[in-house]
Write a protein that holds these residues in place. Sequence first.
Motif, short mmCIF file in Angstrom:
data_model
loop_
_atom_site.label_atom_id
_atom_site.label_comp_id
_atom_site.label_asym_id
_atom_site.label_seq_id
_atom_site.Cartn_x
_atom_site.Cartn_y
_atom_site.Cartn_z
N VAL A 1 57.54 -10.44 151.63
CA VAL A 1 56.49 -10.48 151.21
C VAL A 1 56.05 -9.46 150.14
O VAL A 1 56.18 -8.13 150.74
N ALA A 2 55.94 -10.02 149.48
CA ALA A 2 55.30 -8.72 147.93
C ALA A 2 53.90 -8.93 147.58
O ALA A 2 53.41 -10.50 147.82
N ALA A 3 52.89 -8.01 147.17
CA ALA A 3 51.74 -8.24 147.47
C ALA A 3 50.97 -7.54 145.97
O ALA A 3 50.54 -6.44 146.44
N ARG B 1 48.80 0.45 154.38
CA ARG B 1 48.66 0.38 153.10
C ARG B 1 48.99 0.95 151.94
O ARG B 1 49.91 1.85 152.19
N ASP B 2 48.93 1.29 150.72
CA ASP B 2 50.01 1.41 149.32
C ASP B 2 48.58 2.33 149.10
O ASP B 2 47.98 1.72 148.10
N ILE C 1 48.82 -14.06 156.76
CA ILE C 1 49.48 -12.79 156.60
C ILE C 1 48.88 -12.26 154.86
O ILE C 1 48.43 -13.75 154.25
N VAL C 2 47.60 -11.44 155.15
CA VAL C 2 46.01 -11.10 154.32
C VAL C 2 46.89 -10.07 153.20
O VAL C 2 46.53 -9.23 154.08
N PRO C 3 46.96 -10.27 151.57
CA PRO C 3 46.95 -9.54 151.16
C PRO C 3 45.31 -9.29 150.70
O PRO C 3 44.50 -9.51 150.52
N VAL C 4 45.22 -7.25 150.43
CA VAL C 4 44.17 -6.90 149.90
C VAL C 4 44.71 -5.85 148.88
O VAL C 4 44.86 -5.22 149.43
N SER D 1 46.93 -3.49 150.30
CA SER D 1 47.27 -3.53 151.69
C SER D 1 47.80 -5.00 152.32
O SER D 1 47.70 -6.00 151.55
N LEU D 2 48.12 -5.17 153.08
CA LEU D 2 48.65 -6.06 153.36
C LEU D 2 48.39 -5.98 155.04
O LEU D 2 48.75 -5.07 155.54
N ILE D 3 47.40 -6.76 155.62
CA ILE D 3 47.05 -7.42 156.68
C ILE D 3 47.72 -8.40 157.70
O ILE D 3 48.27 -9.72 157.12
#
Length: 717
Positions: A496-498, A635-636, A690-693, A642-644
């Motif tokens: 997964v990438a976002a 977190r990046d 899987i939720v990207p922020v 972020s990815l949750i």
Amino acid sequence: MPDSSERPNKTRSTTPLSKGLRGVLGGRISFTQATHEAFRRGRAAVSRRRERERLGELAAQSARLRPEFQSLSSSDLLKHFRERESPAFFLGFEASVFTTQRQRDLFPEETERLIECAQLITKDHRWPLLGFGAQDFGAPINWHRDPLSGRIWPLDYHADVPLWQNDGSDIRVLWELNRLGHLVTLGCAYTLTKEEKVASEFFAQVESWRQQNPVGRGGNWSCAMEVALRAINLLAAFSLFRSSREMSEARLLMLLTMFDQHGAHIRRNLEFSHLSTSNHYLSDVAGLLWLGIMLPELSAAKEWRGWALAELLREMDKQILPDGADYEASTGYHCFVLELFLYSFILCRANKIPIAEKYWRKLHAMLVYLRGMLRPDGLMPLIGDTDGGQVLPIVSRGANDRSYLLALGATVFKDSQFKLPSFEAQSQLLWLLGEEGLRTYKQLPNSNEETSSQAFPDTGTYVLRHDDLFLLFNANAARFGRPVSHRHNDALSIEVAACGRAFIVDPGTYVYTADMNERHLFRSTAYHSTVQIDDIEQSTIREDAPFVGGGEAHVRVSSWASTPAHDRIVATHSGYERLAEPVKHQRTITFYKPDRWWLVADEITGRGEHELASRFHFDAGLEVSLLENNNVIARDERSGASLIVCSLDLSKAAKLEAQFTSRHYGSKDESVSASWIIKTILPCKLRWAIVPVCMGENPEKRLDLAQTAKSARGLAP
């Protein structure tokens, strides 16, 4: 390293040979295949006995030239090679003066790095090696020394050299050194600077190599693939140094002798099998093709060229699946095989050697597959094994950096879908296709086609993407008739990438035989983002058999649909049906594009109590922590994204496990895997949001979208 493949065949066989190879091939072989293979091995054994007896004669044999070149004096032969206009190598190598000007104008920083690297090679015998960083190779260079472990590989007959010792040494590292790719760096730097000391270093290293490596002795002759790749790099360097003052009559004869010896050794030791051809055999074939094209002065060149071209195309039919992917189930080896075909086709076209249109279409499909796999950041997921190898490494790249192949593809096919807006023209384009190639690339419009979700059903790769969101679903596990030696236990795993950042990743490969325990871990089920049952591997693997896999985890995709609003994929694997109480794992992934999140639903069916471990392997460099309500956030700091990962059905908190991620062969970085481990009576269904922020978004509001799933069971489109 050892790989295996076989021609698809559904006939069962109970021969001892078929039983012995079943674990390597991951499928059944027929009686006919086993019989043909037995005869081939018998002939090979006889051939090797003869070769062993003739080693001294082979090492002393000078270049076998065609009669018209044998009759030339040494000075006339040298003049011929300095002045010849055909055959043609790559355009940038041929037009070296113009290439120098454009290289400096267009790639000034890269030019300085290249020259600095050549200076370090010349002065200090120091240059980078794969993911291990810069290494000191000493003076004089010992071409049999593993620069990492210090092991000196023996000068035994090549077929007697063991490929691994489990003592910390790694013949893959020795082979990389002896591919002599750094000599291409010297050649490019010489073209830019015309410093004869660089040419002097080139000839000194080649002479040193030849003195230490008599034909057929030692690890550097133990694999025909390595001999072929070394020949390719030497041909490239030779094309750049043949005008140097340092090129003497004696040195020309030395190089011609080396080329002839390399070609003859490859021909005697082809890595062909009626059960198994792969990137190894393809490399053998490409090496002979290049030698046959570029050295028509050799008496064997015509036979090498004709045989190798026909065999190259036969292997393309065999090894490339209808959807464009290499059938070894490895993204790294897909790109390596793509380089072999792409560069060979370009070389043939430059020399007016025709290739049927259907093979150009297959090559185009390989590029389509590469484009579909690339994440939005332009880097490639490292599915299965990858050893970081490059064909003709004009610029050394990390194992996950192969976007330059798209620029070449865009130019060769004049196809703007491969010219992505974020990719600039790269120096490989200049050296391989010259000014004409640069002009063609610049005239192509940037691809304005949105990269959308794609299915590659023959391979089992499914990409669910929209805007900057990317999920790769790996249904590319063991299938009948395909090799398993470079596969990992990654059935139904995801990447997964976002928001411009990779979050959930495949861990890569790290090393092959330098550390058998690490090799085992990096290809294990527990290192991948999937579900593990009862702490058992999806397919049987053993630490002492680093290239053997059982191949039990066959995958079946039962549903795939993609619309502007939703994607949905459903797949099942059979790896755990071999348990005393058989278990089946089905994974369904739904992508809600307008709301920008994925739902992963794992359905585990069977009977009895079992331990289920659901893992998500995060990329290195992320800050991973636990949140309330049993959520995990990665977190990046650099991007603020972020990815949750939210468990929708478990009250038990996740466990954060320390693991590693490797982005290039020999390198590894600390990373974290989030795992939920439970014991439960089957059947059982577990769901994950899987939720990207992205930067500037509110994490709580983003999570609200997924929280509705706890009470909504019918979310699938």
